[in-house]
Scaffold this motif. Structure first.
Motif, PDB file in Angstrom:
ATOM      1  N   PHE A  63     110.405   4.165  74.095  1.00  0.00           N
ATOM      2  CA  PHE A  63     111.060   3.105  73.341  1.00  0.00           C
ATOM      3  C   PHE A  63     111.896   2.209  74.253  1.00  0.00           C
ATOM      4  O   PHE A  63     111.954   0.995  74.060  1.00  0.00           O
ATOM      5  CB  PHE A  63     111.935   3.704  72.244  1.00  0.00           C
ATOM      6  N   ILE A  64     112.543   2.818  75.258  1.00  0.00           N
ATOM      7  CA  ILE A  64     113.331   2.016  76.196  1.00  0.00           C
ATOM      8  C   ILE A  64     112.425   1.077  76.987  1.00  0.00           C
ATOM      9  O   ILE A  64     112.720  -0.113  77.153  1.00  0.00           O
ATOM     10  CB  ILE A  64     114.125   2.928  77.152  1.00  0.00           C
ATOM     11  N   ALA A  65     111.305   1.600  77.471  1.00  0.00           N
ATOM     12  CA  ALA A  65     110.378   0.786  78.261  1.00  0.00           C
ATOM     13  C   ALA A  65     109.797  -0.348  77.423  1.00  0.00           C
ATOM     14  O   ALA A  65     109.686  -1.490  77.895  1.00  0.00           O
ATOM     15  CB  ALA A  65     109.252   1.666  78.804  1.00  0.00           C
ATOM     16  N   LEU A  66     109.439  -0.045  76.170  1.00  0.00           N
ATOM     17  CA  LEU A  66     108.910  -1.085  75.287  1.00  0.00           C
ATOM     18  C   LEU A  66     109.962  -2.149  75.016  1.00  0.00           C
ATOM     19  O   LEU A  66     109.670  -3.358  75.049  1.00  0.00           O
ATOM     20  CB  LEU A  66     108.443  -0.461  73.970  1.00  0.00           C
ATOM     21  N   GLY A  72     111.889  -9.132  78.092  1.00  0.00           N
ATOM     22  CA  GLY A  72     111.617  -9.892  79.303  1.00  0.00           C
ATOM     23  C   GLY A  72     112.192  -9.306  80.567  1.00  0.00           C
ATOM     24  O   GLY A  72     112.183  -9.976  81.608  1.00  0.00           O
ATOM     25  N   VAL A  73     112.694  -8.065  80.507  1.00  0.00           N
ATOM     26  CA  VAL A  73     113.285  -7.450  81.694  1.00  0.00           C
ATOM     27  C   VAL A  73     112.235  -7.273  82.784  1.00  0.00           C
ATOM     28  O   VAL A  73     112.479  -7.573  83.962  1.00  0.00           O
ATOM     29  CB  VAL A  73     113.926  -6.092  81.335  1.00  0.00           C
ATOM     30  N   PHE A  74     111.065  -6.782  82.398  1.00  0.00           N
ATOM     31  CA  PHE A  74     110.012  -6.565  83.382  1.00  0.00           C
ATOM     32  C   PHE A  74     109.496  -7.878  83.966  1.00  0.00           C
ATOM     33  O   PHE A  74     109.083  -7.933  85.126  1.00  0.00           O
ATOM     34  CB  PHE A  74     108.845  -5.799  82.759  1.00  0.00           C
ATOM     35  N   PHE A 142     105.604   5.242  80.325  1.00  0.00           N
ATOM     36  CA  PHE A 142     105.310   3.866  80.747  1.00  0.00           C
ATOM     37  C   PHE A 142     103.890   3.479  80.334  1.00  0.00           C
ATOM     38  O   PHE A 142     103.650   2.355  79.874  1.00  0.00           O
ATOM     39  CB  PHE A 142     105.460   3.733  82.265  1.00  0.00           C
ATOM     40  N   PHE A 143     102.963   4.407  80.517  1.00  0.00           N
ATOM     41  CA  PHE A 143     101.576   4.155  80.143  1.00  0.00           C
ATOM     42  C   PHE A 143     101.444   3.920  78.638  1.00  0.00           C
ATOM     43  O   PHE A 143     100.809   2.952  78.199  1.00  0.00           O
ATOM     44  CB  PHE A 143     100.717   5.341  80.579  1.00  0.00           C
ATOM     45  N   ILE A 144     102.068   4.780  77.841  1.00  0.00           N
ATOM     46  CA  ILE A 144     101.983   4.661  76.380  1.00  0.00           C
ATOM     47  C   ILE A 144     102.630   3.364  75.900  1.00  0.00           C
ATOM     48  O   ILE A 144     102.089   2.666  75.038  1.00  0.00           O
ATOM     49  CB  ILE A 144     102.653   5.872  75.699  1.00  0.00           C
ATOM     50  N   SER A 145     103.787   3.012  76.461  1.00  0.00           N
ATOM     51  CA  SER A 145     104.487   1.802  76.024  1.00  0.00           C
ATOM     52  C   SER A 145     103.706   0.537  76.362  1.00  0.00           C
ATOM     53  O   SER A 145     103.909  -0.506  75.736  1.00  0.00           O
ATOM     54  CB  SER A 145     105.881   1.737  76.644  1.00  0.00           C
ATOM     55  N   SER A 146     102.812   0.624  77.350  1.00  0.00           N
ATOM     56  CA  SER A 146     101.996  -0.543  77.723  1.00  0.00           C
ATOM     57  C   SER A 146     100.816  -0.738  76.784  1.00  0.00           C
ATOM     58  O   SER A 146     100.201  -1.817  76.770  1.00  0.00           O
ATOM     59  CB  SER A 146     101.479  -0.387  79.158  1.00  0.00           C
ATOM     60  N   LEU A 147     100.506   0.269  75.987  1.00  0.00           N
ATOM     61  CA  LEU A 147      99.339   0.199  75.102  1.00  0.00           C
ATOM     62  C   LEU A 147      99.654  -0.402  73.738  1.00  0.00           C
ATOM     63  O   LEU A 147      98.736  -0.801  73.013  1.00  0.00           O
ATOM     64  CB  LEU A 147      98.753   1.600  74.888  1.00  0.00           C
ATOM     65  N   VAL A 148     100.933  -0.454  73.383  1.00  0.00           N
ATOM     66  CA  VAL A 148     101.313  -0.825  72.017  1.00  0.00           C
ATOM     67  C   VAL A 148     102.033  -2.176  72.004  1.00  0.00           C
ATOM     68  O   VAL A 148     102.479  -2.676  73.030  1.00  0.00           O
ATOM     69  CB  VAL A 148     102.218   0.260  71.392  1.00  0.00           C
ATOM     70  N   LYS A 149     102.145  -2.729  70.784  1.00  0.00           N
ATOM     71  CA  LYS A 149     102.764  -4.037  70.593  1.00  0.00           C
ATOM     72  C   LYS A 149     104.187  -3.962  70.039  1.00  0.00           C
ATOM     73  O   LYS A 149     104.999  -4.833  70.281  1.00  0.00           O
ATOM     74  CB  LYS A 149     101.904  -4.888  69.662  1.00  0.00           C
ATOM     75  N   ASN A 150     104.459  -2.930  69.248  1.00  0.00           N
ATOM     76  CA  ASN A 150     105.769  -2.851  68.608  1.00  0.00           C
ATOM     77  C   ASN A 150     106.185  -1.393  68.433  1.00  0.00           C
ATOM     78  O   ASN A 150     105.421  -0.466  68.741  1.00  0.00           O
ATOM     79  CB  ASN A 150     105.772  -3.580  67.259  1.00  0.00           C
ATOM     80  N   SER A 227     100.269   4.778  85.052  1.00  0.00           N
ATOM     81  CA  SER A 227     101.407   3.936  84.649  1.00  0.00           C
ATOM     82  C   SER A 227     101.448   2.653  85.471  1.00  0.00           C
ATOM     83  O   SER A 227     101.758   1.581  84.952  1.00  0.00           O
ATOM     84  CB  SER A 227     102.720   4.706  84.787  1.00  0.00           C
ATOM     85  N   ILE A 228     101.122   2.755  86.759  1.00  0.00           N
ATOM     86  CA  ILE A 228     101.116   1.573  87.617  1.00  0.00           C
ATOM     87  C   ILE A 228      99.910   0.686  87.301  1.00  0.00           C
ATOM     88  O   ILE A 228     100.026  -0.546  87.245  1.00  0.00           O
ATOM     89  CB  ILE A 228     101.109   1.994  89.105  1.00  0.00           C
ATOM     90  N   LYS A 229      98.754   1.299  87.082  1.00  0.00           N
ATOM     91  CA  LYS A 229      97.529   0.538  86.826  1.00  0.00           C
ATOM     92  C   LYS A 229      97.582  -0.224  85.505  1.00  0.00           C
ATOM     93  O   LYS A 229      96.981  -1.299  85.369  1.00  0.00           O
ATOM     94  CB  LYS A 229      96.324   1.478  86.819  1.00  0.00           C
ATOM     95  N   THR A 230      98.291   0.325  84.517  1.00  0.00           N
ATOM     96  CA  THR A 230      98.315  -0.297  83.187  1.00  0.00           C
ATOM     97  C   THR A 230      99.624  -1.015  82.888  1.00  0.00           C
ATOM     98  O   THR A 230      99.817  -1.499  81.769  1.00  0.00           O
ATOM     99  CB  THR A 230      98.079   0.767  82.093  1.00  0.00           C
ATOM    100  N   PHE A 231     100.527  -1.091  83.865  1.00  0.00           N
ATOM    101  CA  PHE A 231     101.845  -1.673  83.630  1.00  0.00           C
ATOM    102  C   PHE A 231     101.730  -3.129  83.190  1.00  0.00           C
ATOM    103  O   PHE A 231     100.991  -3.920  83.782  1.00  0.00           O
ATOM    104  CB  PHE A 231     102.685  -1.598  84.896  1.00  0.00           C
ATOM    105  N   LYS A 232     102.459  -3.485  82.137  1.00  0.00           N
ATOM    106  CA  LYS A 232     102.468  -4.842  81.615  1.00  0.00           C
ATOM    107  C   LYS A 232     103.873  -5.426  81.770  1.00  0.00           C
ATOM    108  O   LYS A 232     104.846  -4.846  81.340  1.00  0.00           O
ATOM    109  CB  LYS A 232     102.051  -4.864  80.135  1.00  0.00           C
ATOM    110  N   TYR A 233     103.926  -6.612  82.385  1.00  0.00           N
ATOM    111  CA  TYR A 233     105.213  -7.278  82.579  1.00  0.00           C
ATOM    112  C   TYR A 233     105.733  -7.914  81.303  1.00  0.00           C
ATOM    113  O   TYR A 233     106.927  -8.064  81.095  1.00  0.00           O
ATOM    114  CB  TYR A 233     105.082  -8.336  83.673  1.00  0.00           C
ATOM    115  N   SER A 234     104.824  -8.296  80.424  1.00  0.00           N
ATOM    116  CA  SER A 234     105.206  -8.935  79.163  1.00  0.00           C
ATOM    117  C   SER A 234     104.112  -8.703  78.139  1.00  0.00           C
ATOM    118  O   SER A 234     103.060  -8.148  78.455  1.00  0.00           O
ATOM    119  CB  SER A 234     105.453 -10.438  79.348  1.00  0.00           C
ATOM    120  N   ASP A 235     104.351  -9.141  76.892  1.00  0.00           N
ATOM    121  CA  ASP A 235     103.360  -8.996  75.835  1.00  0.00           C
ATOM    122  C   ASP A 235     102.253 -10.029  75.916  1.00  0.00           C
ATOM    123  O   ASP A 235     101.241  -9.912  75.242  1.00  0.00           O
ATOM    124  CB  ASP A 235     104.033  -9.080  74.446  1.00  0.00           C
ATOM    125  N   GLN A 236     102.458 -11.072  76.698  1.00  0.00           N
ATOM    126  CA  GLN A 236     101.458 -12.123  76.802  1.00  0.00           C
ATOM    127  C   GLN A 236     100.320 -11.682  77.737  1.00  0.00           C
ATOM    128  O   GLN A 236     100.544 -10.974  78.674  1.00  0.00           O
ATOM    129  CB  GLN A 236     102.071 -13.434  77.316  1.00  0.00           C
TER     130      GLN A 236
END
Length: 236
Positions: A63-66, A72-74, A142-150, A227-236
């Protein structure tokens, strides 16, 4: 890296999810076991420690990572020379340190409530188990938080992963008479490896302890990679 480590450590210690899921809930469960199952309550100490650490390093940090990604922290990382892997390792290390502190809080509370006896060597051997497992679960978060939108999607996804890992383990129920498929899941379950590592430290079973550390290190390497391969900086 040091600045990120300490800033994240300071902010994480104020998190309400941490206080509720990883301190209040396990301590309440310890008291309930003391009241309703006084003869067996002490046997669940290892499970309580494992659950507390798992809830924090997987659920809470997800939840913190999401939240950080959505705020916009990432995205700000693009404006800094800091490599992605250094940021992830810094943040994850601070969360792992909190997990170690959490585990000793739960252990101390259980010792007071159930009047347990534990050796100094057990306390020492607990640290690498908790550290390795915590980092593995944090990288997985980190991996799980990159897969979801909300948050709703995250809660559902995290529960789908967490519940089988908790139920297919020896934390509170023995797997000896479980169906073959459940026993198979237990054997490949990182949470079960974590639990067995804690048990190895408690009972001075160093073969079990070493085996658990090795398996958790493999899990850590894999979860760091994805986690590194799927890391997303933003939702866009």
């Amino acid at each position: 890296m040091k600045t990120i480590f300490f800033l994240n450590l300071k902010s994480s210690l104020k998190d309400m999810y941490l206080l509720f899921w990883s301190i209040f809930m396990p301590c309440t469960a310890i008291i309930a076991l003391k009241i309703f199952l006084p003869n067996l309550a002490g046997n669940y100490t290892q499970g309580m420690i494992a659950v507390s650490v798992f809830f924090y390093t997987f659920m809470t940090t997800s939840f913190i990572a999401l939240s950080q990604r959505r705020r916009g922290v990432f995205h700000l990382l693009h404006a800094t020379p800091l490599p992605l892997w250094k940021y992830i390792v810094s943040v994850s290390s601070s969360w792992a340190l909190i997990a170690i502190i959490l585990s000793y809080i739960i252990l101390l509370f259980s010792i007071v409530v159930h009047q347990l006896t534990i050796t100094l060597s057990s306390l020492f051997y607990l640290i690498p188990v908790i550290l390795t497992a915590s980092l593995a679960f944090v990288f997985l978060s980190f991996f799980i938080s990159s897969l979801v939108k909300n948050e709703g999607h995250l809660s559902m996804t995290a529960n789908i992963i967490m519940l089988p890992m908790l139920l297919c383990s020896n934390a509170f129920l023995t797997m000896e008479k479980a169906p073959n498929i459940v026993q198979f899941i237990s054997r490949i379950n990182p949470f079960e490896w974590f639990l067995r590592g804690i048990q190895g430290a408690f009972y001075h079973n160093y073969h079990l302890w070493g085996e658990s550390i090795l398996l958790l290190l493999l899990c850590l390497a894999f979860s760091l990679l994805i986690s590194i391969k799927t890391f997303k900086y933003s939702d866009q």
